[in-house]
Every structure is written in structure tokens, then in C-alpha cells.
Design an enzyme around this catalytic site. Structure first.
Site, PDB file in Angstrom:
ATOM      1  N   TRP A 148       0.840  -1.197   0.000  1.00 49.46           N
ATOM      2  CA  TRP A 148       0.000   0.000   0.000  1.00 49.46           C
ATOM      3  C   TRP A 148       0.873   1.244   0.000  1.00 49.46           C
ATOM      4  CZ3 TRP A 148      -4.616  -1.318  -1.324  1.00 49.46           C
ATOM      5  CH2 TRP A 148      -5.609  -0.344  -1.374  1.00 49.46           C
ATOM      6  N   GLU A 184     -18.582   5.961  -5.522  1.00 44.73           N
ATOM      7  CA  GLU A 184     -17.400   6.830  -5.481  1.00 44.73           C
ATOM      8  C   GLU A 184     -17.378   7.747  -6.702  1.00 44.73           C
ATOM      9  OE1 GLU A 184     -13.361   5.264  -6.584  1.00 44.73           O
ATOM     10  OE2 GLU A 184     -13.013   5.546  -4.431  1.00 44.73           O
ATOM     11  N   ASP A 193      -0.121  10.869  -0.337  1.00 46.20           N
ATOM     12  CA  ASP A 193      -1.232  11.821  -0.357  1.00 46.20           C
ATOM     13  C   ASP A 193      -2.565  11.125  -0.097  1.00 46.20           C
ATOM     14  OD1 ASP A 193      -1.344  10.405  -2.824  1.00 46.20           O
ATOM     15  OD2 ASP A 193      -2.409  12.065  -3.759  1.00 46.20           O
ATOM     16  N   GLU A 247      -3.465   8.253  -2.124  1.00 44.16           N
ATOM     17  CA  GLU A 247      -2.653   7.054  -1.855  1.00 44.16           C
ATOM     18  C   GLU A 247      -1.716   6.704  -3.000  1.00 44.16           C
ATOM     19  OE1 GLU A 247      -6.296   4.416  -0.901  1.00 44.16           O
ATOM     20  OE2 GLU A 247      -5.216   4.540   0.976  1.00 44.16           O
ATOM     21  N   GLU A 248      -1.320   7.704  -3.756  1.00 49.69           N
ATOM     22  CA  GLU A 248      -0.530   7.435  -4.944  1.00 49.69           C
ATOM     23  C   GLU A 248       0.831   8.106  -4.958  1.00 49.69           C
ATOM     24  OE1 GLU A 248      -4.223   6.939  -8.086  1.00 49.69           O
ATOM     25  OE2 GLU A 248      -3.275   8.883  -7.864  1.00 49.69           O
TER      26      GLU A 248
HETATM   27  C1  NOJ Z   1      -5.220   3.452  -6.634  1.00 51.66           C
HETATM   28  C2  NOJ Z   1      -6.127   4.603  -6.436  1.00 51.66           C
HETATM   29  O1  NOJ Z   1      -5.849   5.676  -7.239  1.00 51.66           O
HETATM   30  C3  NOJ Z   1      -6.126   4.973  -5.015  1.00 51.66           C
HETATM   31  O2  NOJ Z   1      -6.749   6.166  -4.780  1.00 51.66           O
HETATM   32  C4  NOJ Z   1      -6.772   3.866  -4.298  1.00 51.66           C
HETATM   33  O3  NOJ Z   1      -6.939   4.164  -2.957  1.00 51.66           O
HETATM   34  C5  NOJ Z   1      -5.974   2.618  -4.466  1.00 51.66           C
HETATM   35  N1  NOJ Z   1      -5.625   2.365  -5.823  1.00 51.66           N
HETATM   36  C6  NOJ Z   1      -6.705   1.427  -3.903  1.00 51.66           C
HETATM   37  O4  NOJ Z   1      -8.009   1.331  -4.315  1.00 51.66           O
HETATM   38  C1  NOJ Z   2      -9.527   5.758  -2.728  1.00 52.87           C
HETATM   39  C2  NOJ Z   2      -9.306   7.169  -2.402  1.00 52.87           C
HETATM   40  O1  NOJ Z   2      -8.376   7.690  -3.292  1.00 52.87           O
HETATM   41  C3  NOJ Z   2      -8.839   7.353  -0.981  1.00 52.87           C
HETATM   42  O2  NOJ Z   2      -8.763   8.717  -0.692  1.00 52.87           O
HETATM   43  C4  NOJ Z   2      -9.774   6.698  -0.030  1.00 52.87           C
HETATM   44  O3  NOJ Z   2      -9.267   6.780   1.264  1.00 52.87           O
HETATM   45  C5  NOJ Z   2      -9.994   5.253  -0.402  1.00 52.87           C
HETATM   46  N1  NOJ Z   2     -10.345   5.115  -1.778  1.00 52.87           N
HETATM   47  C6  NOJ Z   2     -11.104   4.633   0.434  1.00 52.87           C
HETATM   48  O4  NOJ Z   2     -12.311   5.297   0.203  1.00 52.87           O
END
Ligand code: NOJ
Ligand code: NOJ
Length: 629
Positions: free
Chosen positions: A151, A437, A207, A210-211
Site C-alpha cells: 500500500w 465513489e 497523499d 494514496e498514490e
Molecule cells: C489506486 C487509487 O488511485 C487509489 O486512490 C486507491 O486508494 C488505491 N488504488 C486502492 O483502491
Molecule cells: C480511494 C481514495 O483515493 C482514498 O482517498 C480513499 O481513502 C480510499 N479510496 C477509500 O475510500
């Protein structure tokens, strides 16, 4: 399957049609925006509660107080709790609670307890003791156990957001004769989080999407708020706040995201993105204080640079090649908005929580102007204001109550602009009110990605509150801002103090004594096949393949087909483990035919380097064949 019936909102027809048809209104819902908002508000609140354990209708298996991101278990699997999503959701529930919804209290108390426990769960980011590193873990399993998969970690917004939510609760407790509970139950949880913020605000992390590893405006802005509010609360409770003294350097750093035209969403990174990012709109709404002056360095919605940035961000998505769904919408009307223009996640579509966030932003700015009775235009904000008032000029100040002054017209235009973003969300909300979403960037804007996303619902609630003029308690008051902003920013840090919040129900854990184990196995694999490590301890996934440890093949050669994973295990612990092949084409995993055992090296004592052990295993069992899919 995500499609809900595309029926009309029958009952409310006739309440007056105010909503603008959006992009030809594929899902005509013949109700006014007011009726839509009032009906969707109730559905959104229920949508949030349905996703919280232990009784949430959509999340069986979630522990008490655990906020699941979405009930979706496949494509994508969001059946986890993210510290960020959960905290933003609780913050919104706390707003509702403080404003009178007493029925929410059990959810809040469950949350406090669940977070006290989660803080002590050692995880791949680290542990609570001795130095708080585990608090940066982005997500946990629904039962509150650690998540072992790869992650983007750590994510440093989580502790700040959680502290902000809990500070609001602690303040309420103090004001309702429950200071003792605020001090002994809630503060210890907050204190750990503020220690983390004070210690690591200047360290890079992932960020909110998550990227990207770097520094993120959303994160910095929330970190600042948490330290400022934390200091005020600590004083109220008569307790020390480790870390709160860092705030002047944090707010100094916050200004450095400005690039002359907009706020670069992520800095200190090596991405090749242009920098336009929704985090710079979601940040200002999450630190919103209706009483703050627009010049406040906290970067409120009405700040001139924040307004300039808002326009740059929104206009980026007016490009109909990027978002065909926005084609033909006038440049002064709301549109569908996504995370950032280069986004490819689920093919990069608009998000409900961002489209609604834009509305919340504008309601917030309008409320601030109204509170101050004035609007000032400068060269930064001029382009933004021209969309609302074409004859605006830099240097203009408009005032309430002055005859023929455009002030009321500008406030009304901003409010109408906000409404037009809500109308976009309305147009792509199915009749049952479910908020996923994302929704498709091309007509008909079908909902997609995670269904019933908790954060989408929470964003609807906070938007609706702002729309109704219900604003949360302010936090930027002069008292809190006394410390002057340093003229040059220092990259400081304060060592935190971390203690399990036993008063809130955390187990009284002690610092784990760890040993490093480098698991190395030779396993010849085909391209597309991966090796996982799984074992009987929680760090090895407790024999649950879904929570196994992914191994790394970067040293793999034909001569030495090496896969490895470095783990910190409890020193002296004996574990059973095995390697597993994850095949391609969705075929079943292949397990080794026998389990292995090892004992991690003994504890070396504080200060000593971690003792290490390296395995030299060879795959035992059947091999895989490419599936040819
Ligand atoms: C990539 C997505 O851009 C990110 O936002 C997300 O949380 C993860 N994969 C996992 O779903
Ligand atoms: C992907 C999003 O980019 C992230 O901000 C969020 O925490 C997870 N999904 C779970 O909703």
C-alpha cells in the site's frame, strides 16, 4: 448492478423546479434542488450509519465503531477502514451531533474506543510505541486487525483528521459537564495523534489519493488545524500538548504550495503531473471556519489565492475531451469534477465527493463574505470574481448594506454557482439515493467504482449543512493565532510522547521488542505469477491468504529465482509459515506442501541494532503453469 432504478423522485414533484438540467439531464429527477437535498440528506445519513460496525446493515463483520469505506468487496475491495475516510465521516457526524442529533452519540463513543484500540495495533507502518510510526498506517481490516498488503504508506493526514474530529467531541464534553471524560478518555487518543503530527509533519508520506509520496496541501493544512485546535483544548483541559508548538512552522510551510497561479497539490515529489488536484479544494473545506478572515494563512475558501486555485481546478475539468459529460455547460455553471486531470484510476472519472465538495466550498466562501460584510478582489482572485460579476476589478472592495453595491448580487451568484454543482450531483444520483465513489465521465454518467461510499455520503451531509447555513464551530480565533508566522520556514520536528489510551479502552501494550527476518525463497515463477508469504501470526496474515505478505522479485534472476520479504517480528517468537503462489488469470493459489517453522532472534534490548535472521528456503510443492488468458 450499481444501477438503481432510474425512476423519478415521485413524491416531491411539484415543489417547484429550480434545478438546472445538466448535460441534457439523462436522469431527469423532476424535483427541485431543495427537495433533492432534503431527501438525499436523510438517505446519506442512513448510508453513513449503514457502513459503521457493529450494527451497520451493510457491513456485517465490522467491529464496533469501525467505519467501513464501502460495502464493496470486489472491484474495488473497500471493505476496510481507512483512518482518513473514518475521521472525515465522524467529523461530519459530530457536526450533526453538536447541532442537535443526540442519537448519534453511541456511534461517536464507539469510534473513540475503536480508534484508541487501533492506535495500538502494530502494522506495516510501525507501532505506537516507542515513536508513533504505526499511526501513519492508512487502513486496517474490518475487524480492526492489521492489513499486510502492499500500500502507499505511511499517510500522514490520518492522525490529524482523527484529532480534529475528536477535539470537536472533547470540546462538546467540556461544555456539557463532562470535562473528566474529555480529559481521561478522549484526550489521550488525541494526544497520540498530535504527537505524531508534531513529529512527522515535515516528513514525506503518501497523499490522500494514496498514490504520490511527498507533501500534500490537504495533509499540511489539516495538520496545522489539528495542532492549533489541540493547543487550545490542551489548555482548557490543563494538560500539555506535545507537538502543538510546531504549528508556526507548519503554517509557514503551507504557503509554499502556491506556485503563482494555483496551489500545487503535491510538492516534494517526483511525479510528472501538472499539480492541479482536488486536494486543494477539499483541504480548505475541511479546515473551514466561518469566522476566519479571508487573509487568514490557514487558507480558507474565501482566501484570494484559494479562490484563484478553485477556478483553475474547476476549469481544468471543463475540457470536454477529458470529461465529455461536461460538454456544453456554460463557463459559469457547475460541472462534474474529479481528483486530478491525469487520473487513470477506474479510467479517471468524476467523483461525487469532489463535485459536492465544490458546492460546499462556495457555500463556505459566501458565508464568510456575509459574516464579514465585505468582499475584496485582488489580482489573484480577479478571474474567479469575473465569473460571478463580470465588471469586477482588482482593488475593488464590495460592502454589504451600501446602496447599489454588487455585494448581495455576488453572494447570490456564488450561492447559485454552488447550487449548480449540487444539481450536477443530483443529475447522476440514482433514484434510491445511493452514492458510489464515481460516475462515468461520458453520458449517461452511470455510477461506478465503490458503491455506497461512506465518504460520498458524508460529503453530502457537510455540503447540505453549509447550504443550510449550519456551520461548525470556528477554530482560527485570534487567541490561537498569537504565535507569529516565522519569516522563514524551518523544517522542525518535536519528539512525541506516545501512550496507549487505556482510558478509552486501548490495551496496555508495551513497545514491542522486534527482530528483523528476511524471508528468502528460491521459487521459479512464470511472468504473471507472484509469491506470497503467509503464517500463523497476525503480521504473517494469520493463515488468511487475503492478508498474506506480498514478496518482492527485484533480485530474481534465472540462476537464482529469489523472492524476498523483510518483516519485523516479535523477538524470540516462533512462527509457522509457508509460501504460496498466486497464479495469473484468476486461477486458485498453489500452497507449499508443508509448513515451515522459525524462531525470530532474541530481543537485543533498547538502543541495540535489531537482530536479524535470513532464511534460505527453496519452494517445496507443485509449480504453476501460465493460464494463457
Ligand atoms: C489506486 C487509487 O488511485 C487509489 O486512490 C486507491 O486508494 C488505491 N488504488 C486502492 O483502491
Ligand atoms: C480511494 C481514495 O483515493 C482514498 O482517498 C480513499 O481513502 C480510499 N479510496 C477509500 O475510500
Amino acid at each position: 448492478m450499481i444501477h438503481a432504478s432510474r425512476l423519478f423522485w415521485g413524491a416531491a414533484v411539484g415543489a417547484g423546479f429550480l434545478a438546472m438540467p445538466v448535460a441534457a439531464g439523462q436522469w431527469p429527477q423532476g424535483v427541485s434542488l431543495d427537495s433533492f437535498v432534503s431527501r438525499e440528506r436523510a438517505l446519506a445519513l442512513q448510508g453513513v450509519l449503514d457502513n459503521i460496525g457493529p450494527n451497520g446493515a451493510k457491513v456485517p463483520g465490522a467491529a464496533a465503531g469501525i467505519v467501513i469505506a464501502s460495502p464493496s468487496k470486489v472491484n474495488p475491495n473497500y471493505f476496510f477502514t481507512w483512518t482518513r475516510d473514518a475521521a472525515l465521516t465522524l467529523k461530519t457526524l459530530l457536526d450533526e451531533f453538536v447541532l442537535g442529533n443526540a442519537a448519534l452519540r453511541p456511534y461517536i463513543d464507539d469510534y473513540v474506543r475503536s480508534q484508541a484500540v487501533l492506535q495500538t495495533v502494530t502494522n506495516p507502518s510501525g507501532s505506537l510505541l516507542p515513536s508513533g510510526t504505526g499511526l501513519g498506517e492508512p487502513k486496517f481490516n474490518a475487524d480492526g486487525s492489521r492489513f499486510n498488503g502492499n500500500w502507499g504508506r505511511p499517510q500522514r493526514d490520518g492522525p490529524a483528521l482523527r484529532a480534529i474530529a475528536l477535539i470537536q467531541y472533547a470540546n462538546w464534553l467540556v461544555e456539557h459537564g463532562e470535562s473528566k471524560k474529555a480529559k481521561t478518555t478522549v484526550w489521550p487518543v488525541i494526544s497520540n495523534d498530535l504527537s505524531y503530527v508534531g513529529q512527522y509533519w515535515n516528513a514525506t508520506g503518501f497523499d490522500l489519493w494514496e498514490e504520490v509520496s511527498g507533501s500534500s496541501l490537504f495533509t499540511t493544512q489539516n495538520q496545522y488545524r489539528s495542532l492549533v485546535e489541540g493547543a487550545v483544548l490542551a489548555k482548557r483541559l490543563g494538560v500539555p500538548c506535545t507537538g502543538c508548538g510546531q504549528s508556526p512552522n507548519v503554517v509557514c510551510f503551507l504557503q509554499t504550495y502556491w506556485n503563482g497561479k494555483f496551489f500545487t497539490g503535491n510538492i516534494n515529489t517526483n511525479t510528472v503531473r501538472g499539480g492541479v488536484d482536488a486536494n486543494t479544494v477539499l483541504g480548505p473545506i475541511s479546515i473551514f471556519d466561518v469566522d476566519a478572515p479571508c487573509e487568514s494563512p490557514t487558507l480558507q475558501p474565501c482566501h484570494s489565492r484559494v479562490l484563484a486555485n478553485f477556478k483553475v481546478f474547476v476549469d481544468t475539468f471543463r475540457n470536454s475531451t477529458l470529461y465529455p459529460i461536461n460538454a456544453g455547460i456554460r463557463s459559469t455553471r457547475g460541472i462534474a469534477l474529479g481528483r486530478y486531470p491525469e487520473d487513470v484510476y477506474f479510467d479517471g472519472n468524476p467523483w461525487y465527493l469532489i463535485t459536492l465538495g465544490a458546492a460546499e466550498f462556495l457555500y463556505g466562501a459566501a458565508a464568510q463574505w456575509t459574516r464579514q460584510g465585505a468582499i475584496s478582489v485582488d489580482t489573484d482572485s480577479l478571474a474567479f470574481f469575473r465569473d460571478l460579476h463580470p465588471s469586477a476589478r482588482a482593488g475593488d472592495t464590495y460592502r454589504r448594506g451600501k446602496k447599489t453595491d454588487p455585494f448581495p448580487a455576488i453572494v447570490a451568484a456564488a450561492t447559485a454557482y454552488a447550487d449548480s454543482f449540487v444539481a450536477v450531483a443530483q443529475a447522476y444520483t440514482p433514484a434510491n439515493g445511493a452514492l458510489a465513489e464515481q460516475f462515468l465521465k461520458t453520458p449517461p454518467g452511470t455510477p461506478l467504482s465503490a458503491a455506497a461510499l461512506t465518504w460520498s455520503y458524508a460529503s453530502f451531509l457537510s455540503m447540505a449543512a453549509r447550504r443550510a447555513g449550519r456551520n461548525p464551530r470556528g477554530w482560527t480565533s485570534a487567541a490561537a493565532q498569537k504565535t507569529p508566522r516565522p519569516s522563514s520556514c524551518a523544517a522542525s520536528s518535536a519528539v512525541g510522547t506516545y501512550t496507549p489510551a487505556t482510558g478509552a479502552g486501548a490495551p496496555n501494550t508495551t513497545a514491542p521488542c522486534l527482530a528483523l527476518v528476511l524471508f528468502v525463497v528460491n521459487a521459479t515463477t512464470y511472468y504473471g505469477e507472484n509469491i506470497y508469504l503467509v503464517g500463523n501470526s497476525s503480521d504473517l496474515g494469520a493463515w488468511d491468504l487475503d492478508n498474506a505478505q506480498p514478496m518482492v522479485s527485484s533480485n530474481y534472476t534465472a540462476e537464482r529465482p529469489e523472492w524476498f520479504a523483510q518483516m519485523s517480528l516479535a523477538a524470540g517468537q516462533t512462527v509457522s509459515y509457508a509460501y504460496v503462489r498466486q497464479q495469473d488469470c484468476g486461477r486458485p493459489p498453489i500452497w507449499e506442501t508443508a509448513n515451515r517453522t522459525l524462531t525470530a532472534p532474541a530481543c537485543a534490548g533498547t538502543g541495540a541494532p535489531l537482530p536479524t535472521l535470513e532464511t534460505d528456503d527453496a519452494w517445496t510443492g507443485p509449480v504453476g503453469q501460465p493460464g494463457g488468458c
